[in-house]
Design an enzyme around this catalytic site. Structure first.
Site, PDB file in Angstrom:
ATOM      1  N   GLN A  78       0.840  -1.197   0.000  1.00 21.47           N
ATOM      2  CA  GLN A  78       0.000   0.000   0.000  1.00 21.47           C
ATOM      3  C   GLN A  78       0.880   1.254   0.000  1.00 21.47           C
ATOM      4  O   GLN A  78       1.225   1.790   1.043  1.00 21.47           O
ATOM      5  CB  GLN A  78      -0.954   0.014   1.199  1.00 21.47           C
ATOM      6  CG  GLN A  78      -1.949   1.149   1.071  1.00 21.47           C
ATOM      7  CD  GLN A  78      -3.105   1.028   2.035  1.00 21.47           C
ATOM      8  OE1 GLN A  78      -3.218   0.102   2.808  1.00 21.47           O
ATOM      9  NE2 GLN A  78      -3.969   2.017   1.986  1.00 21.47           N
ATOM     10  N   PHE A  79       1.211   1.724  -1.213  1.00 23.25           N
ATOM     11  CA  PHE A  79       2.081   2.891  -1.344  1.00 23.25           C
ATOM     12  C   PHE A  79       1.457   4.146  -0.759  1.00 23.25           C
ATOM     13  O   PHE A  79       2.162   5.093  -0.403  1.00 23.25           O
ATOM     14  CB  PHE A  79       2.468   3.121  -2.811  1.00 23.25           C
ATOM     15  CG  PHE A  79       1.432   3.799  -3.638  1.00 23.25           C
ATOM     16  CD1 PHE A  79       1.437   5.177  -3.802  1.00 23.25           C
ATOM     17  CD2 PHE A  79       0.415   3.068  -4.246  1.00 23.25           C
ATOM     18  CE1 PHE A  79       0.468   5.815  -4.559  1.00 23.25           C
ATOM     19  CE2 PHE A  79      -0.553   3.698  -5.006  1.00 23.25           C
ATOM     20  CZ  PHE A  79      -0.528   5.066  -5.166  1.00 23.25           C
ATOM     21  N   THR A  80       0.133   4.183  -0.606  1.00 28.00           N
ATOM     22  CA  THR A  80      -0.515   5.388  -0.093  1.00 28.00           C
ATOM     23  C   THR A  80      -0.170   5.672   1.370  1.00 28.00           C
ATOM     24  O   THR A  80      -0.442   6.771   1.860  1.00 28.00           O
ATOM     25  CB  THR A  80      -2.052   5.322  -0.263  1.00 28.00           C
ATOM     26  OG1 THR A  80      -2.556   4.200   0.455  1.00 28.00           O
ATOM     27  CG2 THR A  80      -2.431   5.217  -1.727  1.00 28.00           C
TER      28      THR A  80
END
Length: 149
Positions: A78-80
């Protein structure tokens, strides 16, 4: 590396309606590689997650780790998590590792997890995933391992 860890009664990840990973009692770990992260940060993050004492003991205290309780580990990229919300209302994700490096570190993290923990399931890196979970507690904890200079 960054992670948001949730103690769960159950969790699963679906991609295009197909389950790609599923656990019962354990941890859902949303994981993000940041710029400058290396294998050393992935190793430290994994060690922290496996030993984080957030499961109840016989007295009802959070005193047991994932390894102590034999729970599953569901790892979802989850790069966010690297979002920078300081300027304006649209988050910037420039702190996240570049996609190729992010995937390399995610794959490394998963391989290391599978080498030292019996139940490891995953999502699919960069896929549009639907994550379903029953948060236990609820217990949700952010964990950050900063790169060493």
């Amino acid at each position: 590396m960054l992670s948001v860890v949730q103690r769960v009664k159950s969790a699963r990840v679906e991609v295009d309606g197909q389950i790609t990973g599923q656990i019962e009692h354990g941890l859902l770990a949303l994981v993000c590689a940041e710029q400058g992260d290396r294998e050393a940060e992935a190793d430290k993050l994994l060690a922290k997650l496996l030993k984080l004492r957030i499961f109840q003991d016989e007295a009802g205290k959070m005193n047991r780790s994932l390894q102590d309780v034999g729970g599953g580990l569901l790892v979802v990229s989850q790069f966010t998590l690297a979002a920078d919300t300081k300027g304006g209302n649209r988050p910037s994700f420039t702190g996240a590792a570049a996609p190729a490096e992010g995937q390399r570190l995610y794959d490394y993290f998963v391989a290391q997890a599978r080498a030292c923990h019996p139940v490891v399931q995953t999502g699919i890196f960069a896929a549009d995933m639907q994550v379903h979970l029953v948060n236990d507690g609820p217990v949700t904890i952010p964990v950050r391992i900063a790169p060493q200079a």
